[in-house]
Structures are given as structure tokens and as C-alpha cells.
Design an enzyme around this catalytic site. Structure first.
Site, short mmCIF file in Angstrom:
data_model
loop_
_atom_site.label_atom_id
_atom_site.label_comp_id
_atom_site.label_asym_id
_atom_site.label_seq_id
_atom_site.Cartn_x
_atom_site.Cartn_y
_atom_site.Cartn_z
N PRO A 120 19.67 -7.94 61.98
CA PRO A 120 19.16 -9.28 62.27
C PRO A 120 19.34 -10.20 61.08
O PRO A 120 19.07 -9.82 59.95
CB PRO A 120 17.67 -9.04 62.54
CG PRO A 120 17.57 -7.60 62.93
CD PRO A 120 18.65 -6.90 62.16
N GLU A 121 19.85 -11.39 61.32
CA GLU A 121 20.00 -12.37 60.24
C GLU A 121 18.94 -13.47 60.41
O GLU A 121 18.12 -13.43 61.31
CB GLU A 121 21.42 -12.95 60.25
CG GLU A 121 22.47 -11.89 59.87
CD GLU A 121 23.80 -12.51 59.46
OE1 GLU A 121 23.80 -13.64 58.95
OE2 GLU A 121 24.84 -11.85 59.64
N HIS A 173 10.11 4.88 69.90
CA HIS A 173 10.39 3.92 68.82
C HIS A 173 9.45 2.72 68.78
O HIS A 173 9.65 1.82 67.99
CB HIS A 173 11.84 3.41 68.87
CG HIS A 173 12.87 4.48 68.97
ND1 HIS A 173 12.96 5.52 68.06
CD2 HIS A 173 13.86 4.71 69.89
CE1 HIS A 173 13.96 6.33 68.41
NE2 HIS A 173 14.51 5.87 69.51
N ARG A 224 15.68 2.86 64.04
CA ARG A 224 16.17 3.45 62.79
C ARG A 224 15.13 3.45 61.68
O ARG A 224 15.35 4.00 60.61
CB ARG A 224 17.43 2.71 62.32
CG ARG A 224 18.55 2.86 63.33
CD ARG A 224 19.90 2.43 62.76
NE ARG A 224 20.86 2.36 63.85
CZ ARG A 224 21.36 1.25 64.35
NH1 ARG A 224 20.99 0.08 63.85
NH2 ARG A 224 22.20 1.27 65.34
N LYS A 238 30.75 -19.17 38.31
CA LYS A 238 30.86 -17.95 39.12
C LYS A 238 32.30 -17.66 39.53
O LYS A 238 32.91 -18.43 40.27
CB LYS A 238 29.99 -18.09 40.39
CG LYS A 238 28.53 -18.33 40.09
CD LYS A 238 27.90 -17.12 39.45
CE LYS A 238 26.45 -17.40 39.11
NZ LYS A 238 25.85 -16.34 38.32
#
Ligand SMILES: [Zn+2]
Length: 289
Positions: A22-23, A110, A129, A170
Site C-alpha cells: 500500500p502506498e 488473518h 503476511r 545529490k
């Protein structure tokens, strides 16, 4: 846990075949989904069936009783549920999901945590998980997982000028640089690829090669891509469920991510991919320079 342990676990997570996680838009979608069912209501108690997540579920959460919910916020990819005595800090990890259900809903495999709410509903956490986390904090300023985080991408302080200044020294390639939470939080593999396509910038250029015009374009692209994804309910992931239980998968909206070998929606050329460490990066070499 200290930051070193935390980052080690992050690395392990990333090493698991680069699976999609998930973002930010998925987390924000979850936040918006659960907020109306929590704020102003009381958490009666919690039911923790399996406390062995990425770290053990905090004792304070296991023993939570009769706490009114003040707010539901998000910082980076953490959901923050504020009650009078502190904060529940929730991270969905790789496969965690939150749903609002009726209190007698059948418990499935779960389903590790239920938060019983005074309305008669429950907030249920499922995580096959078990890489997610349920932490507790009395003081967010002293919470190690939240310190040293960069700007939120949707806030005004994140803009072209900020990106320009940050990128000057950078030499690291732009895409992994954008995914560094010390620069900006919540941009993972999907949205880094998508934003760079929208901004017309090649992902493997050194960060310091960005011009001020490009960082302006890039910050705008990031905001637009994330906002679009949030509006769609989160682009997602095989294990992520929206709060109403429907998969929030909107892959057809993606420009480049996961589309190697398919025609670019803008120019018709083929989308290409290359590996950055464990991650695949997707781009169009005609549209991005
Ligand atoms: Zn193209």
C-alpha cells in the site's frame, strides 16, 4: 524499537520480491474511509487475536478501554488514531487492510485485530503476511518511526523550490531519491514512476541535473498523480481492500507502471523498464528526457 531496527525491517520488506505494498493514496483512502466511523465515538475495547505483527502489538492497545476518538490522521504511511491518552499508530505493512464491519461479522483467517466501537461497529485489521504494525505513543514528537520524515507531498511546503534545493548535491538517480522518506514521504515505486512520466523526466538521471523548471513540474506531477489516485480510491495491490471490502485496483489508470512492452498512452512508443536495485522502473524514452 529503534530506527536502525525499523529500517532493517523495511529493507527486508522491500527484499520480498519487490511485491507491491500500500502506498500513500491507499493509506489516505483508508483514513478517509474509517474516519467517520471513529471520530466522536468511543473505543470500548480491543480484541487482539494475534499480537505477532512486524513488532508485537503494543500493550497499551491490547488493554485499551473506553477511549473517545479525537481524530484520525495520517503521517507518511502511518495512520494515527488519537484518543485522550495517546495515539494508536498503525502501519499496514505489505498486506494489511482495515475495514468497518458490524460487530458480529464472522472472523476469518488473518483477521488479527478488532477495535470495538460504541456505535456497534468494529474496525477490523486483516494482515496475511503480518508485516504491519500497531504501535502506541503518548507523544508523537518522540515516536521514532515518525521522526526524520520529509515533507508530506500534498502540503504546500512540498514544492518545486524545495525539491530544487534538496536535489543540488545529490548524485543519486532521481527515482530512488524521490522514494527517500527524508526527501518526501509516501512515494513508492508506483507513484515515483508515474510522476516522472507525467513530468517528462527520465528516472535514471542524477538528481542534481534537475532544473528549477523541472522540479516545479515534478512537484506538480507528484501532487496531481497522488491526488488522482486518492480520488479513485487508491491504486492498489492484490491484498489491499478498500474499507468497503472491494479491491481498489485501478491499473488501467497507470501511465507506465507495470506496462513494459505496452504502447505509451501519450506517444504510442513502447514502455520500457529497467531495474533500480530490487525495483523495476517503467518509463517512455520518447516522452521522458
Ligand atoms: Zn511516450
Amino acid at each position: 524499537m529503534d530506527n536502525a531496527v525499523f529500517h532493517k525491517r523495511q529493507d527486508i520488506r522491500h527484499a520480498i520480491q519487490g511485491k507491491q505494498v500500500p502506498e500513500l493514496p491507499e493509506i489516505e483512502t483508508s483514513r478517509r474511509g474509517i474516519e467517520p466511523y471513529l471520530v466522536g465515538y468511543t473505543i470500548l475495547h480491543t480484541v487482539v487475536r494475534n499480537p505477532r505483527l512486524r513488532w508485537p502489538v503494543a500493550d497499551e492497545i491490547m488493554s485499551l478501554r473506553d477511549q473517545k476518538v479525537v481524530s484520525v490522521q495520517r503521517r507518511a504511511k502511518y495512520l494515527l488514531i488519537e484518543v485522550h491518552t495517546g495515539w494508536l499508530i498503525i502501519h499496514l505493512g505489505m498486506s494489511g487492510s482495515l475495514r468497518i464491519l458490524e460487530k458480529d461479522s464472522i472472523v476469518q483467517k488473518h483477521d488479527h485485530i478488532d477495535v470495538m466501537i460504541s456505535s456497534g461497529k468494529i474496525l477490523r485489521y486483516r494482515d496475511p503476511r503480518r508485516f504491519g504494525a500497531w504501535l502506541w505513543s503518548h507523544d508523537l514528537q518522540k515516536t521514532c518511526v515518525l521522526t526524520h520524515l520529509g515533507h508530506e507531498p500534498l502540503e504546500d511546503a512540498f514544492n518545486g523550490q524545495y525539491l530544487f534545493e534538496k536535489s543540488r548535491a545529490k548524485r543519486i538517480q532521481i527515482k530512488p531519491w524521490l522514494m527517500d522518506a527524508k526527501v518526501v514521504v509516501g512515494i513508492g515505486n508506483i507513484y515515483a514512476s508515474e510522476s516522472l512520466f507525467v513530468a517528462g523526466i527520465m528516472p535514471d538521471r542524477p538528481s542534481h541535473s534537475l532544473t528549477a523548471t523541472e522540479t516545479e513540474k515534478l512537484s506538480g506531477a507528484i501532487k496531481a498523480v497522488l491526488s488522482d489516485a486518492i480520488a479513485l480510491g487508491g491504486t492498489t495491490l492484490r491484498d489491499f481492500l478498500q474499507t468497503d471490502g472491494k479491491p481498489g485496483y485501478f491499473a488501467q489508470q497507470l501511465h507506465v507502471y507495470g506496462r513494459a512492452g505496452s504502447p505509451c498512452r501519450r506517444c504510442g512508443g513502447l514502455i520500457e523498464s529497467l531495474k533500480h536495485g530490487q525495483r523495476s522502473t517503467f518509463f517512455c524514452s520518447r516522452c521522458q528526457h
